[in-house]
Write a protein that holds these residues in place. Sequence first.
Motif, short mmCIF file in Angstrom:
data_model
loop_
_atom_site.label_atom_id
_atom_site.label_comp_id
_atom_site.label_asym_id
_atom_site.label_seq_id
_atom_site.Cartn_x
_atom_site.Cartn_y
_atom_site.Cartn_z
N VAL A 78 -5.90 21.64 -16.10
CA VAL A 78 -4.48 21.88 -15.82
C VAL A 78 -3.72 22.13 -17.11
O VAL A 78 -2.88 23.04 -17.19
CB VAL A 78 -3.86 20.69 -15.06
N SER A 79 -4.00 21.35 -18.15
CA SER A 79 -3.31 21.52 -19.43
C SER A 79 -3.56 22.91 -20.00
O SER A 79 -2.68 23.51 -20.63
CB SER A 79 -3.78 20.46 -20.43
N ALA A 80 -4.76 23.43 -19.79
CA ALA A 80 -5.11 24.75 -20.32
C ALA A 80 -4.63 25.89 -19.42
O ALA A 80 -4.57 27.05 -19.85
CB ALA A 80 -6.63 24.86 -20.50
N ASN A 81 -4.27 25.56 -18.17
CA ASN A 81 -3.88 26.60 -17.20
C ASN A 81 -2.69 26.11 -16.38
O ASN A 81 -2.73 26.09 -15.15
CB ASN A 81 -5.04 26.91 -16.26
N ILE A 138 2.75 -3.82 -1.78
CA ILE A 138 2.91 -2.48 -2.35
C ILE A 138 1.82 -1.54 -1.84
O ILE A 138 0.64 -1.89 -1.79
CB ILE A 138 2.87 -2.56 -3.89
N THR A 139 2.22 -0.33 -1.46
CA THR A 139 1.28 0.70 -1.04
C THR A 139 1.04 1.68 -2.20
O THR A 139 1.77 1.68 -3.18
CB THR A 139 1.82 1.48 0.16
N VAL A 140 0.04 2.50 -2.03
CA VAL A 140 -0.24 3.52 -3.04
C VAL A 140 0.96 4.44 -3.22
O VAL A 140 1.31 4.82 -4.34
CB VAL A 140 -1.51 4.32 -2.66
N LYS A 141 1.60 4.79 -2.12
CA LYS A 141 2.78 5.66 -2.21
C LYS A 141 3.90 5.00 -3.01
O LYS A 141 4.64 5.68 -3.74
CB LYS A 141 3.27 6.01 -0.81
N ASP A 142 4.04 3.69 -2.88
CA ASP A 142 5.06 2.96 -3.64
C ASP A 142 4.81 3.04 -5.14
O ASP A 142 5.73 2.89 -5.94
CB ASP A 142 5.08 1.48 -3.25
N ALA A 143 3.54 3.22 -5.53
CA ALA A 143 3.14 3.07 -6.94
C ALA A 143 2.85 4.39 -7.66
O ALA A 143 2.92 4.43 -8.89
CB ALA A 143 1.90 2.18 -7.03
N THR A 144 2.56 5.45 -6.94
CA THR A 144 2.13 6.69 -7.58
C THR A 144 3.26 7.71 -7.62
O THR A 144 4.26 7.60 -6.92
CB THR A 144 0.91 7.28 -6.87
N TYR A 145 3.06 8.73 -8.46
CA TYR A 145 4.10 9.72 -8.74
C TYR A 145 3.67 11.11 -8.30
O TYR A 145 2.48 11.42 -8.18
CB TYR A 145 4.39 9.75 -10.25
N ARG A 146 4.65 11.97 -8.10
CA ARG A 146 4.38 13.38 -7.81
C ARG A 146 3.72 14.02 -9.02
O ARG A 146 4.05 13.71 -10.17
CB ARG A 146 5.67 14.14 -7.47
N PHE A 147 2.80 14.92 -8.77
CA PHE A 147 2.11 15.62 -9.86
C PHE A 147 2.95 16.80 -10.37
O PHE A 147 2.72 17.32 -11.45
CB PHE A 147 0.74 16.12 -9.37
N TYR A 148 3.93 17.17 -9.59
CA TYR A 148 4.78 18.31 -9.95
C TYR A 148 5.92 17.83 -10.85
O TYR A 148 6.62 16.87 -10.54
CB TYR A 148 5.34 18.96 -8.68
N ARG A 149 6.12 18.49 -11.96
CA ARG A 149 7.15 18.10 -12.92
C ARG A 149 8.53 18.58 -12.46
O ARG A 149 8.66 19.65 -11.87
CB ARG A 149 6.86 18.69 -14.31
N ASP A 208 10.50 22.49 -21.50
CA ASP A 208 9.12 22.74 -21.10
C ASP A 208 9.09 23.02 -19.61
O ASP A 208 9.35 22.14 -18.78
CB ASP A 208 8.25 21.51 -21.43
N LYS A 209 8.80 24.24 -19.23
CA LYS A 209 8.82 24.64 -17.83
C LYS A 209 7.44 24.59 -17.17
O LYS A 209 7.25 25.14 -16.08
CB LYS A 209 9.40 26.05 -17.70
N SER A 210 6.48 23.92 -17.82
CA SER A 210 5.17 23.76 -17.19
C SER A 210 5.34 23.02 -15.87
O SER A 210 5.94 21.94 -15.84
CB SER A 210 4.24 22.95 -18.10
N PRO A 211 4.82 23.57 -14.79
CA PRO A 211 5.12 22.99 -13.48
C PRO A 211 4.36 21.70 -13.14
O PRO A 211 4.76 20.98 -12.23
CB PRO A 211 4.74 24.10 -12.51
N TYR A 212 3.27 21.40 -13.89
CA TYR A 212 2.44 20.27 -13.50
C TYR A 212 2.26 19.29 -14.66
O TYR A 212 2.27 19.68 -15.83
CB TYR A 212 1.07 20.77 -13.02
N LYS A 213 2.04 18.04 -14.30
CA LYS A 213 1.80 17.01 -15.30
C LYS A 213 0.37 17.12 -15.84
O LYS A 213 -0.49 17.76 -15.22
CB LYS A 213 2.03 15.63 -14.69
N ASN A 214 0.13 16.45 -16.96
CA ASN A 214 -1.22 16.43 -17.52
C ASN A 214 -1.82 15.04 -17.44
O ASN A 214 -2.74 14.69 -18.18
CB ASN A 214 -1.21 16.91 -18.98
N HIS A 215 -1.28 14.21 -16.53
CA HIS A 215 -1.78 12.85 -16.39
C HIS A 215 -1.57 12.39 -14.95
O HIS A 215 -0.83 13.01 -14.17
CB HIS A 215 -1.05 11.90 -17.35
N MET A 216 -2.22 11.28 -14.61
CA MET A 216 -1.99 10.60 -13.35
C MET A 216 -1.75 9.13 -13.65
O MET A 216 -2.45 8.54 -14.48
CB MET A 216 -3.18 10.76 -12.40
N GLY A 217 -0.75 8.55 -13.00
CA GLY A 217 -0.42 7.16 -13.27
C GLY A 217 0.02 6.43 -12.02
O GLY A 217 0.46 7.04 -11.04
#
Length: 233
Positions: free
Chosen positions: A13-16, A57-68, A75-84
Amino acid sequence: MDAKRILQFLRDVSANNNRPWFQEHKDEYLAVKANFEEGAAKAILRIAEFDPSVAHITVKDATYRFYRDTRFSPDKSPYKNHMGAYIAAHGKKALHGGYYIHLEPDHCLLACGSYWLPTDILTSCRNEIMANIDRWRECVENEKFLRFFGKPCHGDFDSSAKGFGLEFLKTAPAGFPRDYEFIDYLRMKNYCCWKAVPNTFFEGDRWLDEMVKVFKVAKPMNDFINAVIDDYE
């Protein structure tokens, strides 16, 4: 958790980092997303064993959207380079401190605490620390805490192997004595600690045991600060 696969996708993703490439690889994204969420669900269960406040807590409560959100970023890159995943009793958007797992190529980490607190809450935290300095020092100056996270110092997730505090005032906060013996704790603008881990850390399930060891050490500090924050939420 198949960390090797997740991290390879994040490198790709970081490269593309563009929508046409992402759409062509949407199936792979969905696969690694599901894999990461499975790991996050296991983390929630294990943390709840020693901190029951997160048991709901559910997974939805804890995780984030991958779309920036690029609206206000150069920085207009549409996607993150990490998951948390931020596992906290009041959810990921609350001020209440929690536990964070972060997968990013060469920048994987475990973190715990509260981030970017408003000035009024910070002032209350500082007053509480001064009023209970011995108990605070027991939380953050014991051998295990120092080994995992170190003393308060300037650092960041990207370049430091461990850390306690992300930003600090240059001097004492207004209304507090500059010559206070433990002034570094009052200069902190957030109360969080973190430990960098290798890319291989999250592979399989054994990382859950190591995660628990780290977060158990950070929990007393987190509880101390949350007792203040919860008066405001």
